[in-house]
Design a protein around this motif. Sequence first.
Motif, PDB file in Angstrom:
ATOM      1  N   ASP A  52       0.840  -1.206   0.000  1.00  0.00           N
ATOM      2  CA  ASP A  52       0.000   0.000   0.000  1.00  0.00           C
ATOM      3  C   ASP A  52       0.874   1.255   0.000  1.00  0.00           C
ATOM      4  OD1 ASP A  52      -2.350  -1.417  -0.098  1.00  0.00           O
ATOM      5  OD2 ASP A  52      -2.891  -1.092   1.997  1.00  0.00           O
ATOM      6  N   LYS A  53       1.960   1.234   0.747  1.00  0.00           N
ATOM      7  CA  LYS A  53       2.875   2.381   0.750  1.00  0.00           C
ATOM      8  C   LYS A  53       3.506   2.575  -0.619  1.00  0.00           C
ATOM      9  CE  LYS A  53       4.139   2.265   5.630  1.00  0.00           C
ATOM     10  NZ  LYS A  53       5.203   1.996   6.607  1.00  0.00           N
ATOM     11  N   GLU A  55       2.187   1.667  -3.446  1.00  0.00           N
ATOM     12  CA  GLU A  55       1.144   2.155  -4.356  1.00  0.00           C
ATOM     13  C   GLU A  55       0.912   3.649  -4.169  1.00  0.00           C
ATOM     14  OE1 GLU A  55      -3.466   1.447  -5.792  1.00  0.00           O
ATOM     15  OE2 GLU A  55      -2.566   0.002  -4.406  1.00  0.00           O
ATOM     16  N   ILE A  56       0.895   4.101  -2.926  1.00  0.00           N
ATOM     17  CA  ILE A  56       0.735   5.535  -2.670  1.00  0.00           C
ATOM     18  C   ILE A  56       1.898   6.298  -3.308  1.00  0.00           C
ATOM     19  CG2 ILE A  56       0.823   7.324  -0.884  1.00  0.00           C
ATOM     20  CD1 ILE A  56      -0.918   5.439   0.863  1.00  0.00           C
ATOM     21  N   ARG A  59       1.485   6.368  -7.146  1.00  0.00           N
ATOM     22  CA  ARG A  59       0.408   7.275  -7.548  1.00  0.00           C
ATOM     23  C   ARG A  59       0.784   8.735  -7.292  1.00  0.00           C
ATOM     24  NH1 ARG A  59      -3.945   4.915  -9.330  1.00  0.00           N
ATOM     25  NH2 ARG A  59      -4.335   2.717  -8.906  1.00  0.00           N
ATOM     26  N   LEU A  60       1.489   8.982  -6.204  1.00  0.00           N
ATOM     27  CA  LEU A  60       1.931  10.337  -5.882  1.00  0.00           C
ATOM     28  C   LEU A  60       2.920  10.832  -6.935  1.00  0.00           C
ATOM     29  CD1 LEU A  60       1.788  12.647  -3.803  1.00  0.00           C
ATOM     30  CD2 LEU A  60       3.677  11.534  -2.594  1.00  0.00           C
ATOM     31  N   GLN A  88      -5.497   9.913  -9.655  1.00  0.00           N
ATOM     32  CA  GLN A  88      -4.451   9.642  -8.666  1.00  0.00           C
ATOM     33  C   GLN A  88      -4.864  10.182  -7.295  1.00  0.00           C
ATOM     34  OE1 GLN A  88      -2.259   7.430  -9.686  1.00  0.00           O
ATOM     35  NE2 GLN A  88      -3.245   7.717 -11.666  1.00  0.00           N
ATOM     36  N   ARG A  89      -5.446  11.354  -7.267  1.00  0.00           N
ATOM     37  CA  ARG A  89      -5.923  11.910  -5.998  1.00  0.00           C
ATOM     38  C   ARG A  89      -6.999  11.012  -5.391  1.00  0.00           C
ATOM     39  NH1 ARG A  89      -6.134  18.178  -8.117  1.00  0.00           N
ATOM     40  NH2 ARG A  89      -4.063  18.754  -7.335  1.00  0.00           N
ATOM     41  N   ARG A  91      -7.546   7.770  -5.914  1.00  0.00           N
ATOM     42  CA  ARG A  91      -7.006   6.466  -5.493  1.00  0.00           C
ATOM     43  C   ARG A  91      -6.153   6.589  -4.231  1.00  0.00           C
ATOM     44  NH1 ARG A  91     -10.374   3.210  -8.058  1.00  0.00           N
ATOM     45  NH2 ARG A  91     -10.406   3.632 -10.272  1.00  0.00           N
ATOM     46  N   ILE A  92      -5.375   7.636  -4.121  1.00  0.00           N
ATOM     47  CA  ILE A  92      -4.595   7.854  -2.897  1.00  0.00           C
ATOM     48  C   ILE A  92      -5.548   8.042  -1.723  1.00  0.00           C
ATOM     49  CG2 ILE A  92      -3.063   9.463  -1.680  1.00  0.00           C
ATOM     50  CD1 ILE A  92      -1.691   9.945  -4.455  1.00  0.00           C
ATOM     51  N   PRO A 106       1.897  10.073   2.201  1.00  0.00           N
ATOM     52  CA  PRO A 106       2.171  10.994   1.086  1.00  0.00           C
ATOM     53  C   PRO A 106       3.106  12.145   1.464  1.00  0.00           C
ATOM     54  CG  PRO A 106      -0.159  10.469   1.163  1.00  0.00           C
ATOM     55  CD  PRO A 106       0.457   9.902   2.421  1.00  0.00           C
ATOM     56  N   LEU A 144      -2.970  16.895  -2.947  1.00  0.00           N
ATOM     57  CA  LEU A 144      -4.084  15.962  -2.762  1.00  0.00           C
ATOM     58  C   LEU A 144      -5.461  16.618  -2.881  1.00  0.00           C
ATOM     59  CD1 LEU A 144      -2.589  13.853   0.165  1.00  0.00           C
ATOM     60  CD2 LEU A 144      -2.562  13.338  -2.295  1.00  0.00           C
TER      61      LEU A 144
END
Length: 162
Positions: A52-53, A55-56, A59-60, A88-89, A91-92, A106, A144
């Motif tokens: 998950d980290k 992926e963030i 995406r960031l 991206q915003r 999904r984050i 983030p 974000l």
Amino acid sequence: MNKIFRKQQLTPYEADYAQWCAEQGALLREGRLSDLDRENLAEEIESLGRSDKREIASRLGTLILHLLKWGFQPEQRKTGWLLTIREQRHRIGKLIDESPSLKACPRKQLTGEFEFARLKAIDETGLPEKHFPVDCPYQIADVLDQDFFPGEPWLPNQLIRD
């Protein structure tokens, strides 16, 4: 899955990951804790948080790249950039909603992701390196924020259709 497994019949982790997962899930449901592959199971659970980290971060990085292009190439703004920024915003935000302990992620990743996004923006836009700031010009709250778009104001009819 109500199969009864004997310890010697369990699939090794390295042999068939999907089958191993199914068997470990069945063992947990049956309460057969002594038969679990505890070491690999613990590693897999810990890796879920790391994924998950990652992926963030990914995406960031994509989000920052598109914010840079949006802000520094206003004449090239495309519908696709807008959609990528919004997605991206979104999904984050969903990842953080599902795992609130990742809320600071983030902010912690902003500098590192900006550095790589800057290099990608230089390559993608063809603009000189000096055109882009060395340090991230955005606050994480803005990055974000669904309503934040850097640079000149814009109207939807001004976007280039991809």
